[in-house]
Design an enzyme around this catalytic site. Structure first.
Site, PDB file in Angstrom:
ATOM      1  N   HIS A 169       0.870  -1.178   0.000  1.00  0.00           N
ATOM      2  CA  HIS A 169       0.000   0.000   0.000  1.00  0.00           C
ATOM      3  C   HIS A 169       0.903   1.223   0.000  1.00  0.00           C
ATOM      4  O   HIS A 169       1.761   1.367   0.860  1.00  0.00           O
ATOM      5  CB  HIS A 169      -0.914   0.013   1.218  1.00  0.00           C
ATOM      6  CG  HIS A 169      -1.861   1.166   1.180  1.00  0.00           C
ATOM      7  ND1 HIS A 169      -3.110   1.084   0.609  1.00  0.00           N
ATOM      8  CD2 HIS A 169      -1.700   2.448   1.574  1.00  0.00           C
ATOM      9  CE1 HIS A 169      -3.683   2.274   0.671  1.00  0.00           C
ATOM     10  NE2 HIS A 169      -2.860   3.116   1.257  1.00  0.00           N
ATOM     11  N   CYS A 170       0.701   2.101  -0.978  1.00  0.00           N
ATOM     12  CA  CYS A 170       1.602   3.249  -1.117  1.00  0.00           C
ATOM     13  C   CYS A 170       0.904   4.523  -0.646  1.00  0.00           C
ATOM     14  O   CYS A 170      -0.025   4.994  -1.300  1.00  0.00           O
ATOM     15  CB  CYS A 170       2.031   3.393  -2.575  1.00  0.00           C
ATOM     16  SG  CYS A 170       3.108   4.797  -2.819  1.00  0.00           S
ATOM     17  N   PRO A 171       1.318   5.108   0.485  1.00  0.00           N
ATOM     18  CA  PRO A 171       0.663   6.338   0.945  1.00  0.00           C
ATOM     19  C   PRO A 171       0.906   7.505  -0.008  1.00  0.00           C
ATOM     20  O   PRO A 171       0.081   8.410  -0.098  1.00  0.00           O
ATOM     21  CB  PRO A 171       1.311   6.591   2.306  1.00  0.00           C
ATOM     22  CG  PRO A 171       2.575   5.803   2.315  1.00  0.00           C
ATOM     23  CD  PRO A 171       2.381   4.646   1.386  1.00  0.00           C
TER      24      PRO A 171
END
Ligand SMILES: [Zn+2]
Ligand SMILES: [Zn+2]
Length: 383
Positions: A169-171
């Site tokens: 998951h890439c913020p």
């Protein structure tokens, strides 16, 4: 008469003593373990428990943080581009017109690729398994979604969904990186690294001139103040340098009107050094570009390694553990470096590197992300 001598065997006594101590320690350890034993207890479980507050924070706030991060990335990118035009363009124009045109074209090509891949990475869904549908290849059931989980799918606790071919998951994208947007994410990083390298290479002389050569101007305010550069100056009554712009103001004795004052040749680099805000902007650019280069450069190397091995970031972690347990373990989705890259970049169906990687392209990866060929059943001419 017989005389009996008693000899105390110190060595034997010491051995028995040690054995007793050892036995006591074992007894205590067994007692402790018999009282605290839990079949579900493991090192990983303990780490999970300790990280529970972090998970809670991520679950509750990552969504909001993601939006803030995307905003920051956008603002930062535009700031860097604006500074490149504001400072870099006049600097190169003064040096060489043709070179400037070339740099503007290359710079904009990189910029378009950065913006396109970032935007697509943010808005493209990584892909989720369909709800209520039969998935023949489903390998397991997701404990959180209570639905079938196709191979290579993992549950994202931030998105609270199962993600096909999940990487992480890439913020910074406020999105999961998975099957359908992994290429956008990777190429965004590659173009970003190329972009900051471009700025560093063609801006290093500005940085050198501004931060090194003109760092300690000997004439004090004279060099620092752009108003004074290129003008004759005189001292006013308070002892401050003021420019003499109008010849009528020349002091007749010290500056006769007929006197032709030599005008020093001012370079663009000196003009930048003398401008307070331009100087600050150069420092900002130097820090930003070098940080981005180091951070994203490392990530590009890590991801390139994973892509070469045909694994996602999640799988890289799992496969490492598997190899520790079983030396003969082979990643079933590693089709060989060349094929792995072609599949990752979607260079199937006669697509070419020139058109589909060097320029923005919205092509999708081959397949659905639900079913996968493995090295055991891959077709020879696939893809
Ligand atoms: Zn799930
Ligand atoms: Zn996610």
């Amino acid at each position: 008469m017989v005389i009996i001598y008693w000899r105390f065997n110190w060595k034997r006594f010491y051995e028995i003593f040690l054995e007793n101590i050892r036995w006591k320690i074992q007894q205590l350890s067994l007692t402790y373990h018999s009282l605290t034993f839990n079949t579900h207890m493991s090192k990983n479980y303990a780490i999970d428990c300790l990280l529970e507050p972090v998970f809670w924070f991520v679950d509750n706030f990552a969504g909001y943080l993601g939006k803030v991060f995307v905003f920051c990335v956008t603002i930062l990118t535009f700031a860097v581009v604006a500074i490149a035009y504001w400072i870099g363009l006049p600097y190169w124009w003064e040096r060489n017109g043709y070179m400037t045109v070339f740099l503007v074209i290359v710079g904009n090509w990189l910029l378009i690729n950065i913006l396109f891949h970032y935007y697509m990475g943010v808005v493209t869904s990584p892909g989720h398994p369909p709800h209520g549908a039969m998935i023949a290849e489903a390998a397991s059931i997701c404990k959180k979604c209570i639905s079938p989980k196709p191979p290579r799918t993992h549950h994202c606790s931030v998105c609270d969904k199962c993600v096909l071919g999940m990487d992480h998951h890439c913020p910074w994208l406020n999105n999961c990186v998975g099957y359908f947007n992994a290429r956008y994410f990777f190429l965004y990083m590659v173009y970003m690294v190329a972009g900051v390298t471009f700025l560093i290479v063609f801006g290093i002389d500005i940085g050198y001139q501004v931060l090194w050569v003109n760092d300690s101007p000997g004439t004090g305010e004279l060099i620092d103040d752009p108003d004074l550069i290129g003008h004759p100056v005189r001292l006013n009554k308070s002892g401050v340098f003021v420019p003499v712009k109008d010849s009528a103001l020349y002091d007749e004795i010290n500056f006769p009107r007929q006197h032709i004052l030599p005008t020093p040749l001012i370079t663009e680099a000196q003009r930048i050094s003398a401008h307070t805000w331009k100087r600050k902007a150069v420092v900002f650019m130097a820090i930003t570009c070098v940080s981005v280069l180091v951070a994203l450069g490392t990530l590009v190397i890590m991801h390139s390694k994973n892509i070469s091995c045909g694994e996602t970031s999640v799988e890289a972690h799992i496969n490492k553990e598997m190899k520790k347990r079983n030396k003969n373990f082979r990643n079933p989705y590693n089709y060989g470096r060349r094929k792995n890259w072609r599949l990752f970049l979607g260079l199937t169906q006669n697509r070419t590197f020139l058109i589909h990687v060097l320029f923005p392209s919205r092509h999708k990866p081959k397949g659905t992300g639900l079913t996968w060929h493995s090295i055991n059943n891959a077709l020879k001419d696939w893809p």
